[in-house]
Design a protein around this motif. Structure first.
Motif, PDB file in Angstrom:
ATOM      1  N   PHE A 164       0.851  -1.188   0.000  1.00 13.10           N
ATOM      2  CA  PHE A 164       0.000   0.000   0.000  1.00 13.10           C
ATOM      3  C   PHE A 164       0.892   1.246   0.000  1.00 13.10           C
ATOM      4  N   PHE A 165       0.963   1.926  -1.131  1.00  9.95           N
ATOM      5  CA  PHE A 165       1.916   3.022  -1.302  1.00  9.95           C
ATOM      6  C   PHE A 165       1.280   4.414  -1.279  1.00  9.95           C
ATOM      7  N   GLU A 166      -0.020   4.494  -1.446  1.00 14.59           N
ATOM      8  CA  GLU A 166      -0.671   5.782  -1.702  1.00 14.59           C
ATOM      9  C   GLU A 166      -0.378   6.816  -0.621  1.00 14.59           C
ATOM     10  N   ASP A 167      -0.564   6.442   0.634  1.00 19.85           N
ATOM     11  CA  ASP A 167      -0.354   7.412   1.710  1.00 19.85           C
ATOM     12  C   ASP A 167       1.124   7.734   1.896  1.00 19.85           C
ATOM     13  N   ALA A 168       1.975   6.752   1.709  1.00 18.42           N
ATOM     14  CA  ALA A 168       3.415   7.007   1.815  1.00 18.42           C
ATOM     15  C   ALA A 168       3.856   8.025   0.773  1.00 18.42           C
ATOM     16  N   LEU A 169       3.366   7.883  -0.447  1.00 19.03           N
ATOM     17  CA  LEU A 169       3.722   8.821  -1.511  1.00 19.03           C
ATOM     18  C   LEU A 169       3.153  10.212  -1.235  1.00 19.03           C
ATOM     19  N   ALA A 170       1.922  10.255  -0.746  1.00 17.99           N
ATOM     20  CA  ALA A 170       1.293  11.547  -0.459  1.00 17.99           C
ATOM     21  C   ALA A 170       2.012  12.260   0.685  1.00 17.99           C
ATOM     22  N   LEU A 171       2.378  11.513   1.720  1.00 18.42           N
ATOM     23  CA  LEU A 171       3.093  12.118   2.846  1.00 18.42           C
ATOM     24  C   LEU A 171       4.514  12.507   2.449  1.00 18.42           C
ATOM     25  N   ARG A 192      12.728   4.610  -0.852  1.00 16.66           N
ATOM     26  CA  ARG A 192      13.564   3.445  -1.167  1.00 16.66           C
ATOM     27  C   ARG A 192      12.818   2.144  -0.890  1.00 16.66           C
ATOM     28  N   GLU A 193      12.070   2.115   0.216  1.00 19.05           N
ATOM     29  CA  GLU A 193      11.305   0.907   0.543  1.00 19.05           C
ATOM     30  C   GLU A 193      10.195   0.670  -0.479  1.00 19.05           C
ATOM     31  N   ILE A 194       9.591   1.738  -0.969  1.00 23.22           N
ATOM     32  CA  ILE A 194       8.607   1.587  -2.043  1.00 23.22           C
ATOM     33  C   ILE A 194       9.281   0.982  -3.268  1.00 23.22           C
ATOM     34  N   GLY A 195      10.463   1.492  -3.602  1.00 21.88           N
ATOM     35  CA  GLY A 195      11.196   0.969  -4.749  1.00 21.88           C
ATOM     36  C   GLY A 195      11.579  -0.488  -4.591  1.00 21.88           C
TER      37      GLY A 195
END
Length: 239
Positions: A164-171, A192-195
């Motif tokens: 689940f990346f949406e909130d991490a990217l928004a923040l 980096r963790e998303i990548g």
């Protein structure tokens, strides 16, 4: 102060290493004007703190943990944080989890260095809010409080690991141009963790922001990239 909290503090004092007690104020930036200004250190290694936390988390009360979190010594507060994590991980019901989450949030002023934040928030807040409204984290990101803002960013680690990346990217976007490098590092780390989970998602974010984002955040974000790609990004020449 209860007998148990006295025993915990005494156990930590017994594990004190003078050389580390002298080194930690520099490592954790406890000097005048630094982010950890005024913090005191016993000089205890993390494995010793974890061992003590594991030995007491089943018998300690929240009021006793509160006493530890109010302590002037960094390692006492960090041990309290480990206790909270071990306790939370054993809870079975949502009501029990909420009680501990509320306690954690009410003590954010004492979770006041990067290691205390990073050792706890994604285990507790990240886990609890994975299937709940996450507006709290945007509120934390808006606060004029460094550690609340880092909590907001690092809590997303739990969600990232589950895709689940949406909130991490928004923040990350919200905090990208924060004035403090501890937030730059937090943003870069989570990117980096998303990548690590989905390279294309991270690259899409970087293509939009890499030329203007803080250098520290960028370096953290691309730390594991292929050397040639990393060179292109750092030189501002991404294809």
């Amino acid at each position: 102060m209860s007998l148990l909290t006295e025993q915990i503090k005494a156990s930590l004092a017994d594990k004190s290493i003078p050389e580390k007690a002298a080194f930690f104020p520099r490592f954790f930036k406890a000097g005048p004007g630094e982010y950890g200004e005024g913090d005191k250190f016993l000089g205890v290694k993390v494995p010793e703190q974890r061992k003590i936390a594991k030995s007491v988390f089943k018998e300690i009360s929240l009021s006793e943990i509160s006493v530890l979190l109010h302590d002037e010594y960094h390692e006492v507060r960090l041990t309290a944080v480990y206790i909270l994590v071990y306790w939370y991980q054993k809870l079975k019901t949502a009501s029990e989890q909420k009680q501990l989450v509320d306690f954690y949030l009410s003590h954010l002023n004492f979770i006041n260095n990067w290691d205390l934040v990073d050792s706890s928030c994604h285990h507790i807040l990240g886990h609890y809010f994975i299937d709940k409204d996450r507006s709290l984290f945007y509120e934390l990101a808006e606060k004029d409080h460094l550690w609340s803002q880092r909590v907001a960013m690092i809590s997303t680690y739990h969600w990232i690991k589950r895709g689940f990346f949406e909130d991490a990217l928004a923040l990350a976007e919200k905090l990208l141009f924060h004035e403090h490098d501890l937030i730059h590092k937090a943003v870069g780390w989570m990117l980096r963790e998303i990548g690590n989970m989905d390279f294309d998602v991270e690259m899409e974010f970087l293509r939009t922001h890499y030329q203007k984002m803080p250098r520290t955040a960028l370096r953290y974000a691309i730390e594991k990239f292929d050397p040639e790609l990393r060179k292109q990004i750092l030189s501002g020449a991404l294809d």
